[in-house]
Design an enzyme around this catalytic site. Structure first.
Site, PDB file in Angstrom:
ATOM      1  N   HIS A 122       0.682  -1.176   0.134  1.00 56.39           N
ATOM      2  CA  HIS A 122      -0.050   0.036   0.048  1.00 56.39           C
ATOM      3  C   HIS A 122       0.964   1.286   0.048  1.00 56.39           C
ATOM      4  CE1 HIS A 122      -2.920   3.028   1.562  1.00 56.39           C
ATOM      5  NE2 HIS A 122      -3.549   1.953   1.223  1.00 56.39           N
ATOM      6  N   ASP A 199       2.791  -3.523   8.333  1.00 58.46           N
ATOM      7  CA  ASP A 199       1.638  -2.987   8.020  1.00 58.46           C
ATOM      8  C   ASP A 199       0.594  -3.966   8.304  1.00 58.46           C
ATOM      9  OD1 ASP A 199      -0.562  -1.752   7.107  1.00 58.46           O
ATOM     10  OD2 ASP A 199       0.063  -1.231   5.074  1.00 58.46           O
ATOM     11  N   GLN A 202      -4.664  -4.533   7.311  1.00 61.24           N
ATOM     12  CA  GLN A 202      -5.458  -5.750   6.788  1.00 61.24           C
ATOM     13  C   GLN A 202      -5.380  -7.011   7.532  1.00 61.24           C
ATOM     14  OE1 GLN A 202      -7.805  -4.747   4.695  1.00 61.24           O
ATOM     15  NE2 GLN A 202      -6.950  -3.036   3.966  1.00 61.24           N
ATOM     16  N   LYS A 225     -10.737   0.446  10.401  1.00 61.65           N
ATOM     17  CA  LYS A 225     -10.737  -0.826   9.614  1.00 61.65           C
ATOM     18  C   LYS A 225     -11.284  -2.010  10.559  1.00 61.65           C
ATOM     19  CE  LYS A 225      -7.368   0.339   6.193  1.00 61.65           C
ATOM     20  NZ  LYS A 225      -8.359   0.511   4.973  1.00 61.65           N
ATOM     21  N   CYS A 363      -4.579   2.042  -4.210  1.00 62.64           N
ATOM     22  CA  CYS A 363      -3.337   2.577  -3.430  1.00 62.64           C
ATOM     23  C   CYS A 363      -2.170   1.720  -3.599  1.00 62.64           C
ATOM     24  CB  CYS A 363      -3.546   3.073  -1.919  1.00 62.64           C
ATOM     25  SG  CYS A 363      -5.020   4.065  -1.596  1.00 62.64           S
TER      26      CYS A 363
END
Length: 410
Positions: A122, A199, A202, A225, A363
């Site tokens: 991303h 990261d 997700q 999220k 992205c």
């Protein structure tokens, strides 16, 4: 399996909401998630019953806010198996990742050092390092992905060398939904003296994540999220590394003292990173979201989403008009296109049928050449989606002809 019908009653957005005259089917959960009533109540509770600053006052209300604010820090720490001192509140995953690149990368990277990443990242996990490389004259190298677009341990080993100082990758990629073997990658990176920035935007909302077991050095995620409010994110960092890292901003609350000579003494982590008045209501809402997800069970959430994915993929694979890019994703993300139709045009047709999906480049612009297309559609499930919604989604996919997709514009 989860009692999804009972769960859906907790979400106001799922109770009778219409879009284009149809019952709303929301499958853009990788972008953001709906909020349960308990999270909405927690935000309202702050404005209704507290509504004062934290870490500023010497009166009862301020003490109550301080306590609830720090209780969330403890809740986040427990959720990912960290120490509360290692939890920094930010405005989101992007702010967290930028903080590491700015506060650690610009301080310690030097000419010729290597930042190792991959083409599936991303923008929030690659652009800050591109800027860091520009300013420190370090370089970015990319791990080769396999034929599916998956990052494997084998390919990571090939890319890793002694010049690598930073590894910056997502635990679950946001376009293809592949889970990266982070525990093995962290072990290899540390053997070469590199630190790992993960990261987790997700992954944290969808599966159990244990930072001690994985042994990542920094980790970032967003509240919105994972059923929490917007405007709140988390940076986890090993305490010693946080102490070495410079804050992105200076101001009220992050310093112990300063004087006329320009001498500044910052507080210890995490407080040196939290200048100014934070998004207090969002922090309290995040606490409620963590409690809510924990009560359902992250293992159960992950298993249910995988079931939805497999069910949908099985049916989509039988449609001649659908191109699938990630049949073997590890979670609830399905990335696809309708043959011979531009992604945004297809998504507009889905909208007319009451189905919310994401279309575009998501992205992750470095991934485009690998996928062989300029844009894709992404459907992303969460634990409140139903089999019936998937069936309706498949039905609309089947009806997504050139005529139907273009007719919405006339």
């Amino acid at each position: 399996m989860l009692n999804v019908e009972a769960i859906r009653k907790d979400f106001p957005m799922l109770n009778g909401k219409k879009m284009q005259g149809h019952d709303l089917i929301y499958i853009d959960n990788a972008a953001t998630t709906f909020k349960p009533q308990c999270v909405i109540d927690a935000v309202t509770h702050y404005y209704t019953d507290l509504s004062v600053n934290c870490h500023r006052g010497d009166y009862e209300l301020s003490y109550q806010v301080d306590t609830e604010y720090e209780n969330c820090r403890k809740a986040v720490a427990k959720f990912i198996n960290a120490d509360a001192r290692e939890i920094v509140f930010t405005s989101g995953a992007s702010a967290s990742l930028n903080l590491v690149a700015y506060g650690w990368g610009r301080k310690y990277m030097k000419e010729g050092d290597v930042i190792l990443s991959c083409e599936a990242e991303h923008a929030s996990n690659i652009l800050p390092w591109m800027k860091c490389a520009e300013e420190t004259k370090s370089v970015i190298e990319y791990i080769e992905l396999d034929e599916e677009g998956r990052l494997t341990v084998e390919n990571f080993k090939k890319a890793m060398h002694e010049g690598v100082k930073v590894v910056a990758i997502a635990q679950v990629t946001n376009v293809l939904g592949f889970e990266v073997p982070m525990k093995e990658i962290c072990k290899i990176a540390h053997e070469h003296g590199a630190i790992v920035i993960m990261d987790a935007a997700q992954s944290i909302p969808h599966m159990p994540v244990d930072v001690r077991e994985i042994d990542c050095d920094f980790l970032a995620f967003s509240g919105h999220k994972m059923c929490g409010p917007t405007g709140i994110g988390v940076l986890y960092g090993k305490f010693d590394l946080l102490q070495m890292t410079d804050p992105f901003m200076l101001g009220g609350g992050n310093n112990a003292r300063f004087d006329l000579c320009g001498n500044i003494l910052l507080k210890d982590a995490p407080y040196k990173f939290e200048s100014g008045t934070p998004a207090i209501e969002a922090v309290l809402g995040l606490n409620a979201a963590i409690d809510y997800l924990s009560a359902i069970g992250m293992e159960e959430i992950h298993a249910y989403e995988k079931m939805l994915h497999e069910y949908a993929i099985d049916k989509l694979s039988k449609l001649d008009n659908i191109i699938l890019y990630n049949k073997h994703a590890d979670g609830g993300i399905i990335t696809f296109n309708v043959k011979d139709i531009f992604a945004q045009d297809s998504a507009t047709y889905f909208n007319t049928q009451g189905i919310a999906v994401r279309a575009g480049q998501h992205c992750a612009k470095l991934l485009l050449h690998r996928l062989g297309t300029g844009a894709t559609i992404r459907a992303s499930f969460y634990f409140y989606n139903t089999i019936e919604e998937v069936d309706r989604f498949i039905e609309v996919c089947r009806s997504a002809t050139i005529e139907n997709c273009l007719n919405v514009f006339f």
